[in-house]
Write a protein that holds these residues in place. Sequence first.
Motif, PDB file in Angstrom:
ATOM      1  N   ALA A  45       0.837  -1.202   0.000  1.00  0.00           N
ATOM      2  CA  ALA A  45       0.000   0.000   0.000  1.00  0.00           C
ATOM      3  C   ALA A  45       0.874   1.256   0.000  1.00  0.00           C
ATOM      4  CB  ALA A  45      -0.925  -0.020   1.212  1.00  0.00           C
ATOM      5  N   VAL A  46       1.885   1.279   0.841  1.00  0.00           N
ATOM      6  CA  VAL A  46       2.733   2.480   0.934  1.00  0.00           C
ATOM      7  C   VAL A  46       3.468   2.710  -0.385  1.00  0.00           C
ATOM      8  CG1 VAL A  46       4.758   3.455   2.089  1.00  0.00           C
ATOM      9  CG2 VAL A  46       3.005   2.287   3.440  1.00  0.00           C
ATOM     10  N   LEU A  47       4.003   1.632  -0.961  1.00  0.00           N
ATOM     11  CA  LEU A  47       4.832   1.790  -2.169  1.00  0.00           C
ATOM     12  C   LEU A  47       3.999   1.921  -3.445  1.00  0.00           C
ATOM     13  CD1 LEU A  47       7.781  -0.623  -1.322  1.00  0.00           C
ATOM     14  CD2 LEU A  47       7.553   1.816  -0.890  1.00  0.00           C
ATOM     15  N   ASP A  48       2.688   1.811  -3.303  1.00  0.00           N
ATOM     16  CA  ASP A  48       1.815   2.004  -4.464  1.00  0.00           C
ATOM     17  C   ASP A  48       1.159   3.389  -4.417  1.00  0.00           C
ATOM     18  OD1 ASP A  48       1.059   0.946  -6.847  1.00  0.00           O
ATOM     19  OD2 ASP A  48      -0.647  -0.213  -6.064  1.00  0.00           O
ATOM     20  N   ASP A  49       1.527   4.176  -3.421  1.00  0.00           N
ATOM     21  CA  ASP A  49       0.920   5.498  -3.243  1.00  0.00           C
ATOM     22  C   ASP A  49       1.809   6.537  -3.936  1.00  0.00           C
ATOM     23  OD1 ASP A  49       0.007   7.958  -2.326  1.00  0.00           O
ATOM     24  OD2 ASP A  49      -0.495   7.189  -0.333  1.00  0.00           O
ATOM     25  N   ALA A  50       1.506   6.778  -5.214  1.00  0.00           N
ATOM     26  CA  ALA A  50       2.377   7.623  -6.042  1.00  0.00           C
ATOM     27  C   ALA A  50       2.532   9.028  -5.455  1.00  0.00           C
ATOM     28  CB  ALA A  50       1.822   7.693  -7.462  1.00  0.00           C
ATOM     29  N   ALA A  51       1.435   9.596  -4.954  1.00  0.00           N
ATOM     30  CA  ALA A  51       1.502  10.976  -4.447  1.00  0.00           C
ATOM     31  C   ALA A  51       2.385  11.046  -3.200  1.00  0.00           C
ATOM     32  CB  ALA A  51       0.090  11.465  -4.127  1.00  0.00           C
TER      33      ALA A  51
ATOM     34  N   GLU B 111      10.087   6.869  -5.733  1.00  0.00           N
ATOM     35  CA  GLU B 111       9.308   6.486  -6.913  1.00  0.00           C
ATOM     36  C   GLU B 111       8.714   5.112  -6.723  1.00  0.00           C
ATOM     37  OE1 GLU B 111      11.970   6.595 -10.219  1.00  0.00           O
ATOM     38  OE2 GLU B 111      11.592   8.733 -10.585  1.00  0.00           O
ATOM     39  N   ARG B 112       7.519   4.900  -7.329  1.00  0.00           N
ATOM     40  CA  ARG B 112       6.916   3.563  -7.219  1.00  0.00           C
ATOM     41  C   ARG B 112       7.840   2.524  -7.848  1.00  0.00           C
ATOM     42  NH1 ARG B 112       1.562   4.264 -10.200  1.00  0.00           N
ATOM     43  NH2 ARG B 112       0.834   2.237  -9.508  1.00  0.00           N
TER      44      ARG B 112
END
Length: 262
Positions: free
Chosen positions: A239-245, A253-254
């Motif tokens: 979840a954290v690493l998929d949060d682009a913003a 970066e993702r």
Amino acid sequence: MADASALAVTSAVAPAVRLAGLVYDYPDGRRALDGVDLSIAAGESTALVGPNGAGKSTLLLHLNGLLPGRDGLFRRRPPSVWIDGLDASRHGAEVRRKVGLVFQDPDDQLFSTTVLEDVAFGPLNLGAAKAEARRLALECLERVGLADAADRPPRHLSFGERKRVCLAGVLACEPSVLVLDEPTANLDPRGRRRFLELIGSLPATKLIATHDLEMVLEICPRTVVLDAGKIVADGPSRAVLDDAALLEAHGLERPLSLLVGR
Ligand code: ADP
């Protein structure tokens, strides 16, 4: 006696790592950690990510007491680091025994004439007899696949091999918490894969500071994002690493594998 049994009870239920309101200013006045609260359960594998200068290395150095005490500031502050329930400002020696720190650069860690001496140094320093330290060192070299290198000078080994010697040296001290600073930096793909599998197979509680977000997805179920000395996100790694913003706001970066949906 009462104090010792109280400690034992505390340790049985305490998180492996607990930071509460951790603040750290370098002697030149630069604030590197600005009120960090973090709790890591025993056996958990957690990544610590963030841009350069976020405070990751400074945080790691607090876990085995390398930083507090270098200046006078820490002692005047309330306790803020506990390992297995032990207050690091009061139980420094025991905390250092529990926490194994693998530095980013193996050459900051290796100094003996032979690989075996280097790996045996930790247990000897902790009071093991010579034969026991040697046995532990050989066992740990075996675990990292370097038993054959026992009699070689560390400087003759490749970078990846020297990293594995460092890990063996830390494992020989049988830490309950393993702290790794950029474990995959500067390794070639095969060395990276090998080191990663090795780390992933270890049962200890792990806190890993890294820019290698693909590694995080593989071996760390939880990710903490640090920026400017503060925790700005803490949750399941996917979840954290998929949060682009979130990532963009903190210089990250993702990972490619999430971008392409693997
Ligand atoms: P990271 O590991 O995330 O790159 P660091 O913990 O190395 O971050 O650094 C955090 C902050 O502390 C940065 O602003 C850095 O410039 C500062 N810093 C690190 N080491 C020292 C030092 N020895 N003296 C003064 N400031 C330092």
